[in-house]
Design a protein around this motif. Sequence first.
Motif, PDB file in Angstrom:
ATOM      1  N   PHE A  98       5.156   8.353  -4.582  1.00 26.47           N
ATOM      2  CA  PHE A  98       4.440   7.473  -3.657  1.00 26.47           C
ATOM      3  C   PHE A  98       5.444   6.762  -2.756  1.00 26.47           C
ATOM      4  O   PHE A  98       6.546   6.419  -3.190  1.00 26.47           O
ATOM      5  N   ARG A  99       5.057   6.537  -1.523  1.00 28.36           N
ATOM      6  CA  ARG A  99       5.931   5.810  -0.598  1.00 28.36           C
ATOM      7  C   ARG A  99       5.154   4.668   0.047  1.00 28.36           C
ATOM      8  O   ARG A  99       3.924   4.713   0.182  1.00 28.36           O
ATOM      9  N   LEU A 100       5.894   3.635   0.443  1.00 27.79           N
ATOM     10  CA  LEU A 100       5.284   2.479   1.098  1.00 27.79           C
ATOM     11  C   LEU A 100       4.728   2.881   2.459  1.00 27.79           C
ATOM     12  O   LEU A 100       5.422   3.478   3.274  1.00 27.79           O
ATOM     13  N   ARG A 101       3.469   2.562   2.692  1.00 22.96           N
ATOM     14  CA  ARG A 101       2.857   2.813   3.993  1.00 22.96           C
ATOM     15  C   ARG A 101       2.659   1.531   4.791  1.00 22.96           C
ATOM     16  O   ARG A 101       2.896   1.485   5.985  1.00 22.96           O
ATOM     17  N   GLN A 102       2.224   0.467   4.089  1.00 29.95           N
ATOM     18  CA  GLN A 102       1.858  -0.771   4.779  1.00 29.95           C
ATOM     19  C   GLN A 102       1.967  -1.934   3.792  1.00 29.95           C
ATOM     20  O   GLN A 102       1.816  -1.752   2.588  1.00 29.95           O
ATOM     21  N   GLN A 123       0.859  -1.179   0.000  1.00 26.45           N
ATOM     22  CA  GLN A 123       0.000   0.000   0.000  1.00 26.45           C
ATOM     23  C   GLN A 123       0.899   1.233   0.000  1.00 26.45           C
ATOM     24  O   GLN A 123       1.732   1.400   0.886  1.00 26.45           O
ATOM     25  N   MET A 124       0.750   2.066  -1.025  1.00 21.72           N
ATOM     26  CA  MET A 124       1.608   3.229  -1.190  1.00 21.72           C
ATOM     27  C   MET A 124       0.755   4.496  -1.168  1.00 21.72           C
ATOM     28  O   MET A 124      -0.353   4.521  -1.717  1.00 21.72           O
ATOM     29  N   VAL A 125       1.263   5.532  -0.507  1.00 25.97           N
ATOM     30  CA  VAL A 125       0.529   6.795  -0.398  1.00 25.97           C
ATOM     31  C   VAL A 125       1.300   7.904  -1.095  1.00 25.97           C
ATOM     32  O   VAL A 125       2.535   7.916  -1.123  1.00 25.97           O
ATOM     33  N   ALA A 126       0.569   8.848  -1.671  1.00 27.22           N
ATOM     34  CA  ALA A 126       1.193   9.974  -2.374  1.00 27.22           C
ATOM     35  C   ALA A 126       1.791  10.942  -1.363  1.00 27.22           C
ATOM     36  O   ALA A 126       1.205  11.226  -0.320  1.00 27.22           O
ATOM     37  N   THR A 127       2.962  11.456  -1.682  1.00 23.24           N
ATOM     38  CA  THR A 127       3.633  12.393  -0.777  1.00 23.24           C
ATOM     39  C   THR A 127       3.820  13.770  -1.395  1.00 23.24           C
ATOM     40  O   THR A 127       4.214  14.701  -0.703  1.00 23.24           O
ATOM     41  N   ARG A 128       3.568  13.906  -2.690  1.00 24.65           N
ATOM     42  CA  ARG A 128       3.718  15.208  -3.354  1.00 24.65           C
ATOM     43  C   ARG A 128       2.344  15.820  -3.557  1.00 24.65           C
ATOM     44  O   ARG A 128       1.612  15.445  -4.466  1.00 24.65           O
ATOM     45  N   ARG A 129       1.986  16.735  -2.709  1.00 27.25           N
ATOM     46  CA  ARG A 129       0.670  17.383  -2.820  1.00 27.25           C
ATOM     47  C   ARG A 129       0.732  18.419  -3.932  1.00 27.25           C
ATOM     48  O   ARG A 129       1.193  19.536  -3.745  1.00 27.25           O
ATOM     49  N   ASP A 130       0.263  18.020  -5.120  1.00 21.45           N
ATOM     50  CA  ASP A 130       0.315  18.888  -6.289  1.00 21.45           C
ATOM     51  C   ASP A 130      -1.017  18.783  -7.020  1.00 21.45           C
ATOM     52  O   ASP A 130      -1.346  17.746  -7.577  1.00 21.45           O
ATOM     53  N   GLN A 132       5.758  -8.120  -5.915  1.00 18.15           N
ATOM     54  CA  GLN A 132       6.718  -8.591  -6.913  1.00 18.15           C
ATOM     55  C   GLN A 132       6.698  -7.773  -8.198  1.00 18.15           C
ATOM     56  O   GLN A 132       7.490  -8.025  -9.106  1.00 18.15           O
ATOM     57  N   ASN A 133       5.806  -6.793  -8.284  1.00 19.40           N
ATOM     58  CA  ASN A 133       5.722  -5.956  -9.483  1.00 19.40           C
ATOM     59  C   ASN A 133       6.712  -4.799  -9.361  1.00 19.40           C
ATOM     60  O   ASN A 133       6.350  -3.644  -9.142  1.00 19.40           O
ATOM     61  N   ALA A 134       8.000  -5.126  -9.529  1.00 19.36           N
ATOM     62  CA  ALA A 134       9.060  -4.148  -9.301  1.00 19.36           C
ATOM     63  C   ALA A 134       8.956  -2.960 -10.241  1.00 19.36           C
ATOM     64  O   ALA A 134       9.239  -1.815  -9.856  1.00 19.36           O
ATOM     65  N   GLY A 135       8.547  -3.192 -11.495  1.00 20.56           N
ATOM     66  CA  GLY A 135       8.446  -2.107 -12.454  1.00 20.56           C
ATOM     67  C   GLY A 135       7.417  -1.071 -12.048  1.00 20.56           C
ATOM     68  O   GLY A 135       7.682   0.141 -12.102  1.00 20.56           O
ATOM     69  N   ALA A 136       6.236  -1.538 -11.621  1.00 19.36           N
ATOM     70  CA  ALA A 136       5.195  -0.612 -11.197  1.00 19.36           C
ATOM     71  C   ALA A 136       5.602   0.124  -9.925  1.00 19.36           C
ATOM     72  O   ALA A 136       5.383   1.337  -9.797  1.00 19.36           O
ATOM     73  N   ILE A 137       6.210  -0.588  -8.978  1.00 20.52           N
ATOM     74  CA  ILE A 137       6.649   0.065  -7.742  1.00 20.52           C
ATOM     75  C   ILE A 137       7.664   1.156  -8.038  1.00 20.52           C
ATOM     76  O   ILE A 137       7.602   2.261  -7.478  1.00 20.52           O
ATOM     77  N   ALA A 138       8.591   0.895  -8.953  1.00 21.05           N
ATOM     78  CA  ALA A 138       9.596   1.892  -9.318  1.00 21.05           C
ATOM     79  C   ALA A 138       8.937   3.128  -9.927  1.00 21.05           C
ATOM     80  O   ALA A 138       9.323   4.273  -9.631  1.00 21.05           O
ATOM     81  N   TRP A 171       2.070   0.194 -26.743  1.00 14.91           N
ATOM     82  CA  TRP A 171       2.193   1.623 -26.431  1.00 14.91           C
ATOM     83  C   TRP A 171       2.955   1.888 -25.138  1.00 14.91           C
ATOM     84  O   TRP A 171       2.977   3.015 -24.656  1.00 14.91           O
ATOM     85  N   ARG A 172       3.606   0.886 -24.597  1.00 14.86           N
ATOM     86  CA  ARG A 172       4.351   1.092 -23.354  1.00 14.86           C
ATOM     87  C   ARG A 172       5.651   1.838 -23.628  1.00 14.86           C
ATOM     88  O   ARG A 172       6.177   1.822 -24.740  1.00 14.86           O
ATOM     89  N   GLY A 173       6.163   2.492 -22.594  1.00 12.15           N
ATOM     90  CA  GLY A 173       7.402   3.239 -22.723  1.00 12.15           C
ATOM     91  C   GLY A 173       7.231   4.640 -23.263  1.00 12.15           C
ATOM     92  O   GLY A 173       8.217   5.328 -23.544  1.00 12.15           O
ATOM     93  N   LYS A 174       5.982   5.104 -23.394  1.00 14.50           N
ATOM     94  CA  LYS A 174       5.720   6.444 -23.927  1.00 14.50           C
ATOM     95  C   LYS A 174       5.201   7.412 -22.860  1.00 14.50           C
ATOM     96  O   LYS A 174       4.745   8.510 -23.173  1.00 14.50           O
ATOM     97  N   GLY A 175       5.226   6.986 -21.605  1.00 12.69           N
ATOM     98  CA  GLY A 175       4.818   7.866 -20.513  1.00 12.69           C
ATOM     99  C   GLY A 175       3.324   7.977 -20.294  1.00 12.69           C
ATOM    100  O   GLY A 175       2.866   8.848 -19.543  1.00 12.69           O
ATOM    101  N   LEU A 176       2.535   7.099 -20.928  1.00 14.65           N
ATOM    102  CA  LEU A 176       1.084   7.205 -20.785  1.00 14.65           C
ATOM    103  C   LEU A 176       0.624   6.917 -19.357  1.00 14.65           C
ATOM    104  O   LEU A 176      -0.218   7.634 -18.808  1.00 14.65           O
ATOM    105  N   ALA A 177       1.167   5.867 -18.740  1.00 15.11           N
ATOM    106  CA  ALA A 177       0.759   5.526 -17.374  1.00 15.11           C
ATOM    107  C   ALA A 177       1.070   6.668 -16.422  1.00 15.11           C
ATOM    108  O   ALA A 177       0.248   7.033 -15.572  1.00 15.11           O
ATOM    109  N   GLN A 178       2.239   7.258 -16.558  1.00 14.74           N
ATOM    110  CA  GLN A 178       2.614   8.364 -15.674  1.00 14.74           C
ATOM    111  C   GLN A 178       1.664   9.539 -15.830  1.00 14.74           C
ATOM    112  O   GLN A 178       1.217  10.124 -14.836  1.00 14.74           O
TER     113      GLN A 178
END
Length: 240
Positions: A219-223, A89-96, A206-212, A175-182
Amino acid sequence: MDQQAHSLDNPIWTALVTEQAHLGTGAQLARRYHPDVAPFAAMVSDNLPEAWAALAQLLAPSEQVALLSCDPLIPPARLRAQPVGVIHQMVATRRDARVADSADNADIVVLGAADAAQMQDLAAKTKPGPFCPRTHEMGHYIGVRWQSRLIAMAGERMHPAGHVEISAVCVDAEWRGKGLAQRLVENLEARIWRRGESPFLHVLGQNAGAIALYERLGFRLRQRFHLTMVGRAPSDADLN
């Protein structure tokens, strides 16, 4: 930890007794989303035998629901547990709250009921997590199309009071690698912050790519939670 943050300790339960009560069923001890909305369920406490009994009453004989728990679940004999993995569980830390309607986001469209079939097709191909016929009703969903084909999407899923989960972040393999998810995640983040709520998300450990990616977005790990599928154990009548 403030009172709002506690709502993330049992996010499925908190969502189902607050902002998303209309999308679920159950009572004081156990609740679940309607099966065509999401496969998630929760109990007020997994240490109460009566809560397990209440959960069992919400399940069809051959049905499983997904639960999050801090410790591995040990259900009573009438139920069986199938561990899936560890969820971060990851929470956003950049309030923008900016990301406005810039030219960079001109191709982002709002998705709804008319797009449900395409959304399910994309989720089936990319496997971002459970996506049911009415999952789009859980919150605001957005996407990107190319020649009328949906090639990327993301949206809001669980909504415990004060927090909104970003989910179903997926991009067609071509279409991956084009910044769409971000761009989709940042757009949703900004919308959530503007509403005065806090973004969070869940991702398999185990989804290291998504976590990165999420770490790059602040986002930071909360729990950490155990994700477990729970269903009724087969009875003698089922085996005959």
